[in-house]
Write an enzyme that holds these catalytic residues in place. Sequence first.
Site, PDB file in Angstrom:
ATOM      1  CB  ALA A  47      -9.860 -12.264   3.812  1.00  0.00           C
TER       2      ALA A  47
ATOM      3  CB  CYS B 129      -0.948   0.006   1.194  1.00  0.00           C
ATOM      4  SG  CYS B 129      -0.128   0.017   2.803  1.00  0.00           S
TER       5      CYS B 129
ATOM      6  N   PRO C  66       5.652  -4.593  11.706  1.00  0.00           N
ATOM      7  CG  PRO C  66       4.457  -6.143  13.006  1.00  0.00           C
ATOM      8  CD  PRO C  66       4.640  -4.659  12.778  1.00  0.00           C
TER       9      PRO C  66
ATOM     10  CB  THR D 119      -3.468  -5.351   5.439  1.00  0.00           C
ATOM     11  OG1 THR D 119      -2.091  -5.250   5.058  1.00  0.00           O
ATOM     12  CG2 THR D 119      -3.881  -4.063   6.140  1.00  0.00           C
TER      13      THR D 119
ATOM     14  NE  ARG E  23       7.923   0.406   1.365  1.00  0.00           N
ATOM     15  CZ  ARG E  23       8.579   1.533   1.654  1.00  0.00           C
ATOM     16  NH1 ARG E  23       9.458   2.022   0.808  1.00  0.00           N
ATOM     17  NH2 ARG E  23       8.372   2.151   2.797  1.00  0.00           N
TER      18      ARG E  23
END
Length: 414
Positions: free
Chosen positions: A189, A50, A114, A192, A52
């Site tokens: 799903a 999201c 992370p 993220t 790069r």
Amino acid sequence: MALISLAIDYKKSPIEVRSEFALSGLDVSMLYRSILAIDNVVHAVILSTCNRTEVYLEISDLIVVDDILVWWQGYVRNPNYKIKDYFKLRQGTEVIMHLMKLACGLESMVLGEPQILGQVKDSYTLSKKNHAIGKELDRVFQKVFATAKRVRSETRIGYCPVSVAFSAITLAKRQLDNISSKNVLIIGAGQTGELLFRHVTALAPKQIMLANRTIEKAQKITSVFRNASAHYLSELPQLIKKADIIIAAVNVLEYIVTCKYVGDKPRVFIDISIPQALDPKLGELEQNVYYCVDDINAVIEDNKDKRKYESSKAQKIIVKSLEEYLEKEKAIISNSAIKELFQKADGLVDLSLEKSLAKIRNGKDAEEIIKRFAYEIKKKVLHYPVVGMKEASKQGRSDCLVCMKRMFGLNVEK
């Protein structure tokens, strides 16, 4: 062979630019086939998140950069966006340093988050599946993963982790005082989306709806939670009517939620998808609140100070790790050259030796043949060094002459 990377990220490019140049949502195999078909591109790893889109490459000639930009531009829907205005080129050691920092979360919008490590690992795996990664890139990524593991274990950079997903939930809480009475719809799903789901369940909303292209993945996530349900993306019109909060984290090429889906009911829309999945015009409706990835920056800034000290510790580990990698690479290169040198010598000796032994077996004077053998080997072994020294002398390359003298144990003062 040279190592380079081309990148577009949130530091230089706003969300609308990142959306145009995102390679997520496209056919991965097709992407790898097309980029490897470019002359002078030898191996590749493509990373698209999201925040790069980056392409890591082993190339045989730096001239290929222009061809890669043309390739990338070919996937842009709006011709007004020119990749040459936004991309960043890195070369050699700079590529490895950046990738180490990236995998450790030091280049993320949320310092130390992370999730990026998992995304880098996924990109590496996809490259391997498409036979696009070579030995050098493979060694780079293996060292990057080992470095990230060490940073996580030796620092507290990920302590009380704050992610884009967590920051999105924080924004939702600011707009709605009592989430326990609200219905939440999460679209996507993936990694993220699953993280969003877990953050939302901790707030105990009235109902959580998880919509995904494949319902099996959504069912797997929702199955262990009460008041949670899995749905197909095709159900979005009905789900939006029920929802008070809609959060999207999905790879799509066009808006999947627009103003035609909503009525007068107040809603909070949070879009952390790249390209964007929720039409920004939703925020122009008076009753709605709309956030995109860039809006999350304000939440993230609140958490940066807590991690800056740990970041400096992580930087030291990364520098040390890079030094270790470069030393190992030097050894690999020298060992390869030494092996090739011995193979060359073996080839020279074996041919002359066989001829000499055959002559001795035929009754020729052994002493004379051995002397001749030694003379021939001397000439063959010294042929290329002598040619090289003469060429260096013609070109005035005294540094090369000194180096060759040292190689053969000669007096460099003369």
